[in-house]
Write a protein that holds these residues in place. Structure first.
Motif, PDB file in Angstrom:
ATOM      1  N   THR A 157       0.833  -1.198   0.000  1.00  0.00           N
ATOM      2  CA  THR A 157       0.000   0.000   0.000  1.00  0.00           C
ATOM      3  C   THR A 157       0.867   1.247   0.000  1.00  0.00           C
ATOM      4  O   THR A 157       0.629   2.192  -0.773  1.00  0.00           O
ATOM      5  CB  THR A 157      -0.939   0.005   1.219  1.00  0.00           C
ATOM      6  N   LYS A 158       1.881   1.280   0.837  1.00  0.00           N
ATOM      7  CA  LYS A 158       2.775   2.434   0.904  1.00  0.00           C
ATOM      8  C   LYS A 158       3.559   2.599  -0.398  1.00  0.00           C
ATOM      9  O   LYS A 158       3.868   3.728  -0.789  1.00  0.00           O
ATOM     10  CB  LYS A 158       3.729   2.292   2.088  1.00  0.00           C
ATOM     11  N   TRP A 159       3.883   1.502  -1.059  1.00  0.00           N
ATOM     12  CA  TRP A 159       4.619   1.599  -2.324  1.00  0.00           C
ATOM     13  C   TRP A 159       3.780   2.319  -3.381  1.00  0.00           C
ATOM     14  O   TRP A 159       4.312   3.013  -4.239  1.00  0.00           O
ATOM     15  CB  TRP A 159       5.031   0.216  -2.794  1.00  0.00           C
ATOM     16  N   GLY A 160       2.459   2.130  -3.333  1.00  0.00           N
ATOM     17  CA  GLY A 160       1.564   3.018  -4.051  1.00  0.00           C
ATOM     18  C   GLY A 160       1.147   2.633  -5.450  1.00  0.00           C
ATOM     19  O   GLY A 160       0.455   3.409  -6.112  1.00  0.00           O
ATOM     20  N   HIS A 161       1.518   1.449  -5.941  1.00  0.00           N
ATOM     21  CA  HIS A 161       1.066   1.070  -7.283  1.00  0.00           C
ATOM     22  C   HIS A 161      -0.319   0.448  -7.188  1.00  0.00           C
ATOM     23  O   HIS A 161      -0.552  -0.428  -6.365  1.00  0.00           O
ATOM     24  CB  HIS A 161       2.047   0.091  -7.935  1.00  0.00           C
ATOM     25  N   PRO A 162      -1.253   0.864  -8.037  1.00  0.00           N
ATOM     26  CA  PRO A 162      -2.638   0.393  -7.885  1.00  0.00           C
ATOM     27  C   PRO A 162      -2.889  -1.030  -8.355  1.00  0.00           C
ATOM     28  O   PRO A 162      -3.838  -1.667  -7.892  1.00  0.00           O
ATOM     29  CB  PRO A 162      -3.433   1.383  -8.750  1.00  0.00           C
ATOM     30  N   ASP A 163      -2.062  -1.551  -9.258  1.00  0.00           N
ATOM     31  CA  ASP A 163      -2.378  -2.827  -9.902  1.00  0.00           C
ATOM     32  C   ASP A 163      -1.746  -3.992  -9.150  1.00  0.00           C
ATOM     33  O   ASP A 163      -0.840  -4.684  -9.645  1.00  0.00           O
ATOM     34  CB  ASP A 163      -1.933  -2.791 -11.366  1.00  0.00           C
ATOM     35  N   VAL A 164      -2.243  -4.196  -7.931  1.00  0.00           N
ATOM     36  CA  VAL A 164      -1.711  -5.217  -7.029  1.00  0.00           C
ATOM     37  C   VAL A 164      -2.867  -5.919  -6.333  1.00  0.00           C
ATOM     38  O   VAL A 164      -3.843  -5.279  -5.929  1.00  0.00           O
ATOM     39  CB  VAL A 164      -0.772  -4.594  -5.970  1.00  0.00           C
ATOM     40  N   VAL A 165      -2.742  -7.235  -6.183  1.00  0.00           N
ATOM     41  CA  VAL A 165      -3.663  -8.034  -5.374  1.00  0.00           C
ATOM     42  C   VAL A 165      -2.830  -8.729  -4.301  1.00  0.00           C
ATOM     43  O   VAL A 165      -1.781  -9.305  -4.610  1.00  0.00           O
ATOM     44  CB  VAL A 165      -4.406  -9.086  -6.226  1.00  0.00           C
ATOM     45  N   VAL A 166      -3.281  -8.680  -3.056  1.00  0.00           N
ATOM     46  CA  VAL A 166      -2.612  -9.376  -1.958  1.00  0.00           C
ATOM     47  C   VAL A 166      -3.481 -10.554  -1.544  1.00  0.00           C
ATOM     48  O   VAL A 166      -4.685 -10.381  -1.264  1.00  0.00           O
ATOM     49  CB  VAL A 166      -2.378  -8.442  -0.751  1.00  0.00           C
ATOM     50  N   THR A 167      -2.896 -11.752  -1.528  1.00  0.00           N
ATOM     51  CA  THR A 167      -3.638 -12.958  -1.164  1.00  0.00           C
ATOM     52  C   THR A 167      -2.966 -13.662   0.007  1.00  0.00           C
ATOM     53  O   THR A 167      -1.794 -13.452   0.287  1.00  0.00           O
ATOM     54  CB  THR A 167      -3.741 -13.926  -2.361  1.00  0.00           C
ATOM     55  N   ASN A 168      -3.731 -14.517   0.662  1.00  0.00           N
ATOM     56  CA  ASN A 168      -3.267 -15.225   1.859  1.00  0.00           C
ATOM     57  C   ASN A 168      -3.705 -16.685   1.758  1.00  0.00           C
ATOM     58  O   ASN A 168      -4.692 -17.093   2.330  1.00  0.00           O
ATOM     59  CB  ASN A 168      -3.853 -14.557   3.104  1.00  0.00           C
ATOM     60  N   SER A 169      -2.936 -17.466   0.956  1.00  0.00           N
ATOM     61  CA  SER A 169      -3.338 -18.838   0.673  1.00  0.00           C
ATOM     62  C   SER A 169      -2.124 -19.749   0.562  1.00  0.00           C
ATOM     63  O   SER A 169      -1.013 -19.306   0.263  1.00  0.00           O
ATOM     64  CB  SER A 169      -4.144 -18.906  -0.640  1.00  0.00           C
ATOM     65  N   ASP A 170      -2.358 -21.048   0.791  1.00  0.00           N
ATOM     66  CA  ASP A 170      -1.340 -22.059   0.573  1.00  0.00           C
ATOM     67  C   ASP A 170      -1.110 -22.209  -0.934  1.00  0.00           C
ATOM     68  O   ASP A 170      -2.052 -22.066  -1.724  1.00  0.00           O
ATOM     69  CB  ASP A 170      -1.812 -23.389   1.159  1.00  0.00           C
ATOM     70  N   PRO A 171       0.116 -22.498  -1.356  1.00  0.00           N
ATOM     71  CA  PRO A 171       0.361 -22.687  -2.790  1.00  0.00           C
ATOM     72  C   PRO A 171      -0.572 -23.697  -3.444  1.00  0.00           C
ATOM     73  O   PRO A 171      -0.941 -23.538  -4.618  1.00  0.00           O
ATOM     74  CB  PRO A 171       1.820 -23.166  -2.825  1.00  0.00           C
ATOM     75  N   ALA A 172      -0.990 -24.727  -2.715  1.00  0.00           N
ATOM     76  CA  ALA A 172      -1.870 -25.743  -3.288  1.00  0.00           C
ATOM     77  C   ALA A 172      -3.201 -25.157  -3.734  1.00  0.00           C
ATOM     78  O   ALA A 172      -3.854 -25.700  -4.645  1.00  0.00           O
ATOM     79  CB  ALA A 172      -2.097 -26.863  -2.273  1.00  0.00           C
ATOM     80  N   GLU A 173      -3.628 -24.058  -3.118  1.00  0.00           N
ATOM     81  CA  GLU A 173      -4.902 -23.449  -3.493  1.00  0.00           C
ATOM     82  C   GLU A 173      -4.837 -22.742  -4.838  1.00  0.00           C
ATOM     83  O   GLU A 173      -5.869 -22.424  -5.430  1.00  0.00           O
ATOM     84  CB  GLU A 173      -5.346 -22.484  -2.398  1.00  0.00           C
ATOM     85  N   PHE A 174      -3.625 -22.481  -5.344  1.00  0.00           N
ATOM     86  CA  PHE A 174      -3.463 -21.865  -6.657  1.00  0.00           C
ATOM     87  C   PHE A 174      -3.480 -22.883  -7.792  1.00  0.00           C
ATOM     88  O   PHE A 174      -3.610 -22.511  -8.958  1.00  0.00           O
ATOM     89  CB  PHE A 174      -2.139 -21.088  -6.719  1.00  0.00           C
ATOM     90  N   THR A 175      -3.328 -24.176  -7.477  1.00  0.00           N
ATOM     91  CA  THR A 175      -3.068 -25.188  -8.498  1.00  0.00           C
ATOM     92  C   THR A 175      -4.102 -25.198  -9.614  1.00  0.00           C
ATOM     93  O   THR A 175      -3.770 -25.348 -10.792  1.00  0.00           O
ATOM     94  CB  THR A 175      -2.982 -26.580  -7.847  1.00  0.00           C
ATOM     95  N   SER A 176      -5.368 -25.020  -9.261  1.00  0.00           N
ATOM     96  CA  SER A 176      -6.428 -25.111 -10.268  1.00  0.00           C
ATOM     97  C   SER A 176      -6.514 -23.882 -11.170  1.00  0.00           C
ATOM     98  O   SER A 176      -7.266 -23.888 -12.146  1.00  0.00           O
ATOM     99  CB  SER A 176      -7.783 -25.343  -9.582  1.00  0.00           C
ATOM    100  N   LEU A 177      -5.761 -22.844 -10.862  1.00  0.00           N
ATOM    101  CA  LEU A 177      -5.757 -21.633 -11.697  1.00  0.00           C
ATOM    102  C   LEU A 177      -4.755 -21.817 -12.837  1.00  0.00           C
ATOM    103  O   LEU A 177      -3.732 -21.148 -12.922  1.00  0.00           O
ATOM    104  CB  LEU A 177      -5.401 -20.415 -10.846  1.00  0.00           C
ATOM    105  N   GLU A 178      -5.074 -22.713 -13.744  1.00  0.00           N
ATOM    106  CA  GLU A 178      -4.125 -23.099 -14.784  1.00  0.00           C
ATOM    107  C   GLU A 178      -3.812 -21.941 -15.732  1.00  0.00           C
ATOM    108  O   GLU A 178      -4.703 -21.206 -16.152  1.00  0.00           O
ATOM    109  CB  GLU A 178      -4.659 -24.298 -15.572  1.00  0.00           C
ATOM    110  N   HIS A 179      -2.520 -21.806 -16.043  1.00  0.00           N
ATOM    111  CA  HIS A 179      -2.036 -20.853 -17.059  1.00  0.00           C
ATOM    112  C   HIS A 179      -2.443 -19.417 -16.752  1.00  0.00           C
ATOM    113  O   HIS A 179      -2.647 -18.625 -17.671  1.00  0.00           O
ATOM    114  CB  HIS A 179      -2.553 -21.251 -18.452  1.00  0.00           C
ATOM    115  N   LEU A 180      -2.544 -19.069 -15.480  1.00  0.00           N
ATOM    116  CA  LEU A 180      -2.990 -17.727 -15.121  1.00  0.00           C
ATOM    117  C   LEU A 180      -1.840 -16.721 -15.142  1.00  0.00           C
ATOM    118  O   LEU A 180      -2.054 -15.540 -15.411  1.00  0.00           O
ATOM    119  CB  LEU A 180      -3.625 -17.751 -13.726  1.00  0.00           C
TER     120      LEU A 180
END
Length: 493
Positions: A151-174
């Motif tokens: 937030t302090k760095w100030g770039h708007p095009d950022v998403v912050v997530t809080n998940s285990d890497p395994a939860e990303f697995t189904s997001l193929e080729h993202l």
């Protein structure tokens, strides 16, 4: 400080007697270098023209330098304003991989193990215009620090997530690029943090390299064919470094990519006997920085074909059906109905007037809060929300409080801020520190009533609401400087 005997035996065998002696001397006797990286979004002039004396630049990173003495960072308003980030110099080497291999078009990038945010803020400054950065941290007690720093760095095009890497697995080729600065045994932190020595053991090294492979296996499907995986650790041993890179090539078909590294940088190559693929290791007796290892790998496949697969998966042609401030009553946020009842048309129009480049962003009301997010990346945000825990996306702009639309602190930090939309008051150092402590602030008689943006050395610090006889301090309570005293010697940028 005494190094663990098994580590000494291993490192001596890896480096040889003469080089090990220089290595251990650096670990045990040399001072830890302190380095910072300036925020290119927030400096109008040449970055190093602001420094009080000539300082040595970090050769592999843009806008970064070693300090000749440690600053009192807690009491530097420019640090809190996102003017610079305190980052270990070796880890800034990630820039070389990004500049060499990332395409010039807008890309989606994942920093998988991102807290506290050094590499994420660095990546965000390096990515091509229009790109999206997803910064993830699995530990809940660390993800809030990550969100604060971004937030302090100030770039708007950022998403912050809080998940285990395994939860990303189904997001193929993202993602077009994934940075995996994986949890490791921390050998590179021995000089910086003596607790890392007490926590080190050969058994922990075994646990770490196995965990690292599990993480890499979980995240590999998310990477676009033709995409980049940047693998890094802050450790020295080959099990967590070269052997994992060799495993990525053998089991997942990755290709290891070379970087152009001048010899004067003192970076060491592959230490695994019988292997010649390019990797990059920082040793404290050769480079000015802590222990670090990095390899750049490419996933096999056709990048253009993969882009089409990603668009089809996310339904990119249907992006216009997602919610924005102009599309009241439609659906967004991962399919959940969004309500703008807290924000009337006049309030939405007023908030749009606070933004630069508002036409590229959708206004997303959620409860009493209004957020801006890049319209072109709404399908990616929707896909993320279906699979991982999204803590923060885009820029929080305002909170509805009665008839007031209160500007958010994130807006003050953001490059989206249109400063001329607010009355501004430049403050001196004592007032800046009082504001950052969330203490009462007195404005000049010329300050108008209403919301006023405070600046220090022309850097936005945040908002106050001037009610005439006092100014209500709107700085986030959880970010305030908690120390009630000033050090005898103040050293600031």
């Amino acid at each position: 400080m005494q190094l663990p005997a098994p580590f000494v035996d291993y490192a001596r065998a890896l480096l040889g007697e003469a080089e090990y002696n220089r290595f251990s001397t650096a670990l045990l006797e040399d001072e830890q270098p302190v380095s910072i990286r300036l925020n290119p979004q927030k400096w109008d002039n040449s970055p190093f023209s602001i420094l009080h004396s000539p300082l040595k630049e970090v050769p592999w990173a843009t806008g970064a330098c070693y300090l000749d003495q440690r600053l009192t960072f807690t009491f530097d308003p420019l640090f809190h304003a996102g003017g610079y980030y305190v980052q270990e110099a070796s880890s800034m080497f990630v820039e070389q991989a990004v500049r060499r291999y990332l395409p010039e078009r807008a890309v989606a990038v994942l920093d998988l193990c991102a807290a506290p945010g050094g590499k994420s803020t660095h990546l965000r400054s390096l990515l091509p215009a229009g790109s999206l950065l997803v910064a993830n941290e699995v530990m809940r007690n660390r993800v809030q620090v990550l969100a604060e720093n971004l937030t302090k760095w100030g770039h708007p095009d950022v998403v912050v997530t809080n998940s285990d890497p395994a939860e990303f697995t189904s997001l193929e080729h993202l993602f077009d690029c994934i940075l995996t600065d994986v949890p490791c045994s921390g050998e590179g932190m021995f000089r910086k943090d003596e607790t890392a020595i007490g926590e080190w053991s050969p058994e922990n090294v075994e646990i770490c390299w196995q965990r690292q492979r599990r993480i890499l296996m979980d995240i590999w499907p998310c990477l676009n064919p033709g995409g980049l995986l940047v693998y890094s650790t802050c450790t020295y041993n080959t099990k967590e470094n070269e052997e994992n890179v060799r495993w990525l090539c053998r089991e997942l078909g990755a290709e290891v990519l070379p970087l152009d590294v001048p010899a004067e940088w003192g970076i060491t190559g592959n230490l695994l006997a019988g292997e010649d693929f390019p990797v990059y290791r920082f040793l404290p007796h050769k480079t000015q920085g802590e222990g670090f290892f990095l390899a750049v790998l490419r996933k096999a496949g056709d990048e253009e074909e993969a882009d089409g697969m990603r668009m089809a998966q996310m339904g990119r042609p249907n992006a216009d059906k997602l919610i924005s401030g102009k599309q009241k009553g439609k659906k967004g946020n991962g399919g959940k109905a969004a309500s703008s009842m807290a924000f009337g048309k006049e309030q939405l129009a007023a908030v749009q007037g606070w933004l630069r480049g508002a036409e590229g962003y959708s206004l997303m009301p959620e409860g009493q809060t209004l957020t801006a997010f890049a319209t072109s990346w709404l399908p990616v945000l929707s896909a993320l929300k279906q699979h991982v825990r999204v803590l923060q996306a885009g820029v929080t702009l305002a909170e509805a409080k009665g008839k007031d639309c209160v500007p958010a602190h994130a807006l003050a930090m953001s490059s989206l801020l249109r400063r001329e939309a607010f009355a501004c008051e430049e403050v001196d150092y004592p007032t800046a520190i009082a504001y950052l402590r969330k203490e009462a602030v007195t404005l000049s008689g010329a300050a108008p009533r209403g919301f006023v943006l405070l600046t220090y050395r022309d850097f936005p610090l945040g908002f106050v609401k001037n009610v005439g006889n006092r100014a209500n301090n709107l700085y986030p309570q959880e970010w305030r400087i908690r120390s009630g005293y000033l050090p005898e010697e103040i050293r600031i940028l």
